[in-house]
Design a protein around this motif. Structure first.
Motif, PDB file in Angstrom:
ATOM      1  N   PRO A  19      -6.672   1.090   0.950  1.00 36.39           N
ATOM      2  CA  PRO A  19      -6.595   0.891  -0.506  1.00 36.39           C
ATOM      3  C   PRO A  19      -5.239   0.346  -0.924  1.00 36.39           C
ATOM      4  N   ARG A  20      -5.247  -0.527  -1.924  1.00 37.00           N
ATOM      5  CA  ARG A  20      -4.045  -1.230  -2.353  1.00 37.00           C
ATOM      6  C   ARG A  20      -3.339  -0.485  -3.484  1.00 37.00           C
ATOM      7  N   THR A  66      -5.680  -9.789   1.166  1.00 34.54           N
ATOM      8  CA  THR A  66      -5.702  -8.874   0.027  1.00 34.54           C
ATOM      9  C   THR A  66      -6.893  -9.159  -0.877  1.00 34.54           C
ATOM     10  N   SER A  67      -7.384  -8.097  -1.515  1.00 38.40           N
ATOM     11  CA  SER A  67      -8.384  -8.223  -2.575  1.00 38.40           C
ATOM     12  C   SER A  67      -7.850  -7.452  -3.776  1.00 38.40           C
ATOM     13  N   ASP A  68      -8.645  -7.312  -4.811  1.00 41.99           N
ATOM     14  CA  ASP A  68      -8.190  -6.591  -6.002  1.00 41.99           C
ATOM     15  C   ASP A  68      -7.869  -5.128  -5.702  1.00 41.99           C
ATOM     16  N   THR A  69      -8.568  -4.552  -4.733  1.00 41.60           N
ATOM     17  CA  THR A  69      -8.431  -3.109  -4.498  1.00 41.60           C
ATOM     18  C   THR A  69      -7.978  -2.735  -3.085  1.00 41.60           C
ATOM     19  N   THR A  70      -7.998  -3.674  -2.148  1.00 38.97           N
ATOM     20  CA  THR A  70      -7.673  -3.309  -0.765  1.00 38.97           C
ATOM     21  C   THR A  70      -6.738  -4.331  -0.114  1.00 38.97           C
ATOM     22  N   GLN A  96      -8.689  -1.715   6.955  1.00 44.29           N
ATOM     23  CA  GLN A  96      -8.696  -1.886   5.497  1.00 44.29           C
ATOM     24  C   GLN A  96      -8.154  -0.627   4.825  1.00 44.29           C
ATOM     25  N   ILE A 108       0.850  -1.189   0.000  1.00 47.22           N
ATOM     26  CA  ILE A 108       0.000   0.000   0.000  1.00 47.22           C
ATOM     27  C   ILE A 108       0.887   1.241   0.000  1.00 47.22           C
ATOM     28  N   LEU A 131      -1.650  -1.061  -6.837  1.00 51.77           N
ATOM     29  CA  LEU A 131      -1.603  -2.106  -7.860  1.00 51.77           C
ATOM     30  C   LEU A 131      -0.381  -1.927  -8.744  1.00 51.77           C
ATOM     31  N   SER A 161       1.772  -2.375 -12.102  1.00 49.52           N
ATOM     32  CA  SER A 161       1.573  -2.613 -13.536  1.00 49.52           C
ATOM     33  C   SER A 161       2.471  -3.758 -13.994  1.00 49.52           C
TER      34      SER A 161
END
Length: 338
Positions: A332-333, A255-259, A330, A221, A335, A337
């Protein structure tokens, strides 16, 4: 302005300006006749029962203002939602009067928080100071070495309690401001490891096992490493304090796709349903007697909440009294590239 320019209708201009105000305004002539009532004041008149109370208060204060007396009154409406309105009436130079009806709910709420905060800080600091004073008086002139040793040990404990309160206040103040955040890419596995290292001595003394489930390089993060460590360490320390010996505390990075979430689960005393919504308030304690015994200041969860807010995240809790609690921070993650 030239002599040929049209004369501005000052009455109409004043009406437009007063209609733009967010508070109600009523103007009376010297004979008590209503000269003007803006849009907000019109909406109050004849509306809900609660707003009628405000209208009645305005009429009562306007009578005093026509006699040359300025006055104000605060009206608390139970709601929901709870509202606080202030009605103020002022005499005018021409013998008339003006009443202003303003919603001061947010200002009132801030004043209440400030008042409660000062009262709580005073209590939290006064208690150990008073204890140290009594212990010092008891020691004065005492010749029994064993008793002196026991009393001085108690003085050290009270001084440490006061120091923890001050440290937590300073930490909360720094985090609330959020101006000194040093944001970098942070691996939450590292945050959890540092937090566990801080709390491990407390857990060992109490006999509470800590079980960690995280993987380096997965949960990245953007955040302030030290603020995040402070938040997670507070959650883990709370879990340990309210757990009995041999009752394991689990710390998981999910973890999830966004957090990215850090879950801290204990099998302790749990939180009563009527306290769940308040536990993140400064100094709020579910059980004051037990909290004093565990040495908490009542600021830890407030620190966690502000860290979550500073990072665009949130903190939630699932709890059942007598079975334990799970706190979830929680964020935001970031990401990567490919």
């Amino acid at each position: 302005m030239t002599e040929d320019a049209p004369v501005i209708d000052s009455e109409a201009e004043i009406r437009i300006l007063l209609d733009a105000l967010p508070m109600g305004v009523v103007v009376l002539l010297a004979d008590g006749q209503e000269r003007f009532r803006n849009t907000v004041a019109t909406s109050i008149a004849g509306a809900r029962h609660a707003d009628v109370l405000v209208e009645v208060a305005a009429e009562r204060l306007l009578v005093l203002a026509l006699r040359g007396l300025e006055s104000r009154e605060q009206i608390q409406l139970a709601g929901p939602p709870q509202r606080v309105l202030e009605v103020r009436a002022i005499p005018l130079a021409d013998g008339g009067a003006v009443a202003i009806m303003d919603d001061v709910t947010e200002r009132w709420r801030i004043d209440q928080v400030r008042t409660d905060f000062v009262a709580n800080v005073s209590h939290e600091l006064k208690t150990p100071v008073g204890a140290i004073s009594v212990l010092a008086e008891t020691i004065e002139g005492e010749t029994d070495d064993e008793l002196v040793l026991r009393l001085t040990g108690r003085m050290v404990i009270e001084a440490q309690r006061m120091s923890r309160t001050i440290d937590d206040l300073l930490e909360l103040s720094r985090i609330e401001l959020g101006g000194e955040m040093l944001k970098t890419d942070v691996d939450m596995a590292d945050v959890v490891a540092e937090s566990i290292e801080r709390v491990a001595p407390i857990a060992m003394r109490k006999g509470v096992p800590l079980m960690v489930k995280s993987e380096k390089g997965v949960a990245i993060i953007s955040g302030d490493f030290f603020q995040l460590v402070s938040a997670i360490a507070n959650l883990v320390e709370n879990a340990v304090k309210y757990s009995d010996e041999t009752h394991q505390v689990d710390v998981r990075v999910v973890t999830s796709d966004t957090t990215v979430s850090v879950e801290v689960e204990d099998r302790g005393i749990g939180i009563p349903a009527d306290s769940v919504d308040r536990i993140f308030e400064r100094f709020y304690r579910v059980d004051r007697a037990r909290n004093r015994a565990t040495g908490g200041t009542g600021l830890g969860l407030s620190i966690v909440r502000h860290v979550a807010t500073n990072h665009g995240g949130e903190v939630n809790v699932r709890s059942r009294e007598g079975e334990g609690s799970t706190f979830i921070l929680q964020i935001p993650r970031v990401l990567r590239s490919v």
